[in-house]
Design a protein around this motif. Structure first.
Motif, PDB file in Angstrom:
ATOM      1  N   ASN A 169     -16.859  17.465  10.245  1.00 17.75           N
ATOM      2  CA  ASN A 169     -16.999  16.074  10.672  1.00 17.75           C
ATOM      3  C   ASN A 169     -16.904  15.120   9.486  1.00 17.75           C
ATOM      4  O   ASN A 169     -16.247  14.078   9.564  1.00 17.75           O
ATOM      5  N   GLN A 170     -17.558  15.486   8.384  1.00 20.52           N
ATOM      6  CA  GLN A 170     -17.498  14.646   7.182  1.00 20.52           C
ATOM      7  C   GLN A 170     -16.064  14.557   6.657  1.00 20.52           C
ATOM      8  O   GLN A 170     -15.604  13.492   6.252  1.00 20.52           O
ATOM      9  N   SER A 171     -15.358  15.673   6.681  1.00 25.62           N
ATOM     10  CA  SER A 171     -13.965  15.688   6.235  1.00 25.62           C
ATOM     11  C   SER A 171     -13.104  14.791   7.123  1.00 25.62           C
ATOM     12  O   SER A 171     -12.286  14.007   6.637  1.00 25.62           O
ATOM     13  N   GLN A 172     -13.322  14.905   8.447  1.00 23.77           N
ATOM     14  CA  GLN A 172     -12.585  14.067   9.392  1.00 23.77           C
ATOM     15  C   GLN A 172     -12.836  12.587   9.124  1.00 23.77           C
ATOM     16  O   GLN A 172     -11.902  11.784   9.085  1.00 23.77           O
ATOM     17  N   GLU A 173     -14.091  12.223   8.956  1.00 15.00           N
ATOM     18  CA  GLU A 173     -14.443  10.828   8.702  1.00 15.00           C
ATOM     19  C   GLU A 173     -13.785  10.315   7.426  1.00 15.00           C
ATOM     20  O   GLU A 173     -13.290   9.183   7.390  1.00 15.00           O
ATOM     21  N   HIS A 174     -13.784  11.128   6.395  1.00 12.21           N
ATOM     22  CA  HIS A 174     -13.179  10.732   5.119  1.00 12.21           C
ATOM     23  C   HIS A 174     -11.679  10.449   5.293  1.00 12.21           C
ATOM     24  O   HIS A 174     -11.168   9.425   4.817  1.00 12.21           O
ATOM     25  N   VAL A 175     -10.995  11.337   5.984  1.00 12.78           N
ATOM     26  CA  VAL A 175      -9.549  11.154   6.208  1.00 12.78           C
ATOM     27  C   VAL A 175      -9.289   9.897   7.034  1.00 12.78           C
ATOM     28  O   VAL A 175      -8.410   9.092   6.706  1.00 12.78           O
ATOM     29  N   HIS A 176     -10.054   9.711   8.093  1.00 19.00           N
ATOM     30  CA  HIS A 176      -9.832   8.533   8.956  1.00 19.00           C
ATOM     31  C   HIS A 176     -10.113   7.229   8.202  1.00 19.00           C
ATOM     32  O   HIS A 176      -9.362   6.260   8.335  1.00 19.00           O
ATOM     33  N   ARG A 177     -11.176   7.242   7.404  1.00 17.02           N
ATOM     34  CA  ARG A 177     -11.494   6.054   6.609  1.00 17.02           C
ATOM     35  C   ARG A 177     -10.373   5.762   5.600  1.00 17.02           C
ATOM     36  O   ARG A 177      -9.950   4.605   5.439  1.00 17.02           O
ATOM     37  N   ALA A 178      -9.879   6.802   4.921  1.00 22.89           N
ATOM     38  CA  ALA A 178      -8.812   6.624   3.931  1.00 22.89           C
ATOM     39  C   ALA A 178      -7.536   6.095   4.591  1.00 22.89           C
ATOM     40  O   ALA A 178      -6.891   5.173   4.059  1.00 22.89           O
ATOM     41  N   CYS A 179      -7.183   6.646   5.742  1.00 19.39           N
ATOM     42  CA  CYS A 179      -5.986   6.181   6.445  1.00 19.39           C
ATOM     43  C   CYS A 179      -6.147   4.730   6.887  1.00 19.39           C
ATOM     44  O   CYS A 179      -5.200   3.938   6.799  1.00 19.39           O
ATOM     45  N   GLN A 180      -7.335   4.385   7.350  1.00 21.56           N
ATOM     46  CA  GLN A 180      -7.586   3.001   7.765  1.00 21.56           C
ATOM     47  C   GLN A 180      -7.471   2.050   6.581  1.00 21.56           C
ATOM     48  O   GLN A 180      -6.886   0.975   6.691  1.00 21.56           O
ATOM     49  N   ASP A 181      -8.008   2.454   5.421  1.00 20.03           N
ATOM     50  CA  ASP A 181      -7.900   1.632   4.206  1.00 20.03           C
ATOM     51  C   ASP A 181      -6.439   1.413   3.825  1.00 20.03           C
ATOM     52  O   ASP A 181      -6.029   0.289   3.499  1.00 20.03           O
ATOM     53  N   VAL A 182      -5.648   2.478   3.898  1.00 17.56           N
ATOM     54  CA  VAL A 182      -4.221   2.361   3.561  1.00 17.56           C
ATOM     55  C   VAL A 182      -3.531   1.423   4.534  1.00 17.56           C
ATOM     56  O   VAL A 182      -2.737   0.554   4.140  1.00 17.56           O
ATOM     57  N   ARG A 183      -3.823   1.559   5.825  1.00 18.26           N
ATOM     58  CA  ARG A 183      -3.204   0.665   6.819  1.00 18.26           C
ATOM     59  C   ARG A 183      -3.605  -0.790   6.601  1.00 18.26           C
ATOM     60  O   ARG A 183      -2.783  -1.697   6.761  1.00 18.26           O
ATOM     61  N   ASP A 184      -4.865  -1.010   6.228  1.00 19.45           N
ATOM     62  CA  ASP A 184      -5.308  -2.383   5.947  1.00 19.45           C
ATOM     63  C   ASP A 184      -4.500  -2.981   4.797  1.00 19.45           C
ATOM     64  O   ASP A 184      -4.067  -4.144   4.868  1.00 19.45           O
ATOM     65  N   ILE A 185      -4.295  -2.194   3.764  1.00 20.07           N
ATOM     66  CA  ILE A 185      -3.502  -2.666   2.617  1.00 20.07           C
ATOM     67  C   ILE A 185      -2.057  -2.922   3.042  1.00 20.07           C
ATOM     68  O   ILE A 185      -1.476  -3.969   2.699  1.00 20.07           O
ATOM     69  N   LEU A 186      -1.483  -1.990   3.806  1.00 21.70           N
ATOM     70  CA  LEU A 186      -0.095  -2.148   4.257  1.00 21.70           C
ATOM     71  C   LEU A 186       0.054  -3.373   5.166  1.00 21.70           C
ATOM     72  O   LEU A 186       1.038  -4.112   5.064  1.00 21.70           O
ATOM     73  N   ARG A 187      -0.912  -3.618   6.048  1.00 21.70           N
ATOM     74  CA  ARG A 187      -0.874  -4.801   6.908  1.00 21.70           C
ATOM     75  C   ARG A 187      -0.894  -6.079   6.067  1.00 21.70           C
ATOM     76  O   ARG A 187      -0.210  -7.047   6.378  1.00 21.70           O
ATOM     77  N   GLY A 188      -1.730  -6.055   5.029  1.00 20.44           N
ATOM     78  CA  GLY A 188      -1.790  -7.214   4.132  1.00 20.44           C
ATOM     79  C   GLY A 188      -0.440  -7.473   3.484  1.00 20.44           C
ATOM     80  O   GLY A 188       0.013  -8.626   3.393  1.00 20.44           O
ATOM     81  N   GLU A 189       0.192  -6.407   3.033  1.00 18.98           N
ATOM     82  CA  GLU A 189       1.519  -6.552   2.415  1.00 18.98           C
ATOM     83  C   GLU A 189       2.544  -7.012   3.443  1.00 18.98           C
ATOM     84  O   GLU A 189       3.419  -7.821   3.147  1.00 18.98           O
ATOM     85  N   LEU A 190       2.438  -6.487   4.644  1.00 18.87           N
ATOM     86  CA  LEU A 190       3.380  -6.824   5.710  1.00 18.87           C
ATOM     87  C   LEU A 190       3.275  -8.301   6.095  1.00 18.87           C
ATOM     88  O   LEU A 190       4.261  -8.909   6.533  1.00 18.87           O
ATOM     89  N   GLY A 191       2.121  -8.898   5.874  1.00 21.40           N
ATOM     90  CA  GLY A 191       1.910 -10.299   6.218  1.00 21.40           C
ATOM     91  C   GLY A 191       2.519 -11.282   5.219  1.00 21.40           C
ATOM     92  O   GLY A 191       2.532 -12.484   5.468  1.00 21.40           O
ATOM     93  N   LYS A 192       3.014 -10.781   4.109  1.00 21.75           N
ATOM     94  CA  LYS A 192       3.621 -11.680   3.117  1.00 21.75           C
ATOM     95  C   LYS A 192       4.945 -12.211   3.641  1.00 21.75           C
ATOM     96  O   LYS A 192       5.716 -11.493   4.281  1.00 21.75           O
ATOM     97  N   ASP A 193       5.221 -13.470   3.335  1.00 26.37           N
ATOM     98  CA  ASP A 193       6.411 -14.143   3.861  1.00 26.37           C
ATOM     99  C   ASP A 193       7.709 -13.773   3.138  1.00 26.37           C
ATOM    100  O   ASP A 193       8.781 -13.867   3.724  1.00 26.37           O
ATOM    101  N   ASN A 194       7.650 -13.367   1.891  1.00 18.45           N
ATOM    102  CA  ASN A 194       8.882 -13.190   1.108  1.00 18.45           C
ATOM    103  C   ASN A 194       9.430 -11.753   1.142  1.00 18.45           C
ATOM    104  O   ASN A 194      10.183 -11.364   0.254  1.00 18.45           O
ATOM    105  N   LEU A 195       9.126 -10.981   2.177  1.00 18.56           N
ATOM    106  CA  LEU A 195       9.597  -9.590   2.247  1.00 18.56           C
ATOM    107  C   LEU A 195      10.973  -9.508   2.894  1.00 18.56           C
ATOM    108  O   LEU A 195      11.263 -10.213   3.862  1.00 18.56           O
TER     109      LEU A 195
END
Length: 170
Positions: free
Chosen positions: A74-100
């Motif tokens: 369960n701890q391993s699962q939570e760690h992976v899900h949290r890491a993937c969510q963090d990466v998606r948050d960063i990618l969403r932030g980048e995706l929101g930039k206007d000059n892409l």
């Protein structure tokens, strides 16, 4: 029957006497029981005065190991899900930039999709792992139960034989 006497069984278990029968070897003994002559199995089980305590300890040990395994998974699962969510948050932030450029946007979307695939894969692996862990627990519990049934059944048979011997001799 594969095992016809105590000596063969002790040799297979790698012990010199029943006093040396550890919990691990007791489980192995339980798995060997279907291949034993019934009389031999009953005679051996009768020699374990603290069998009930052993069976309870064995089931408790199996339960603790299973709970520990589930917790770690369960701890391993939570760690992976949290890491993937963090990466998606960063990618969403980048995706929101206007000059892409279109290619940059496409790359970011593909990376978001990849994190979802990674989570799905991890979830599938976890379910497969849990299925295997559950099967191991069931095998251990079944072995302990088989020993218990053999012990109780053996005692009942012996007591019944003793009772019928007493009544016919009177």
């Amino acid at each position: 029957m594969k095992y016809r006497d105590e000596a063969e069984i002790k040799k297979e278990l790698g012990i010199e006497s029943w006093r040396h029968l550890s919990k691990d070897k007791m489980i192995k003994f339980a798995t060997m029981m279907p291949d034993m002559d019934t009389e031999v199995a009953l005679k051996i089980v009768e020699q374990f005065p603290a069998f009930k305590d052993f069976a309870k300890d064995a089931v408790s040990a199996i339960e603790r190991a299973h709970e520990s395994t589930l917790s770690a998974n369960n701890q391993s699962q939570e760690h992976v899900h949290r890491a993937c969510q963090d990466v998606r948050d960063i990618l969403r932030g980048e995706l929101g930039k206007d000059n892409l450029s279109w290619d940059e946007k496409k790359f970011l979307i593909e990376q978001i999709q990849e994190t979802a695939r990674m989570q799905f894969q991890k979830d599938s692996e976890s379910k497969h792992f849990l299925d295997g862990a559950l099967k191991r627990v069931l095998v251990g519990a079944t072995a302990a139960l088989a020993l218990g049934v053999a012990f109780v059944g053996g005692r009942a048979i012996v007591e019944t034989m003793g009772d019928s011997g007493d009544s016919s001799g009177s």
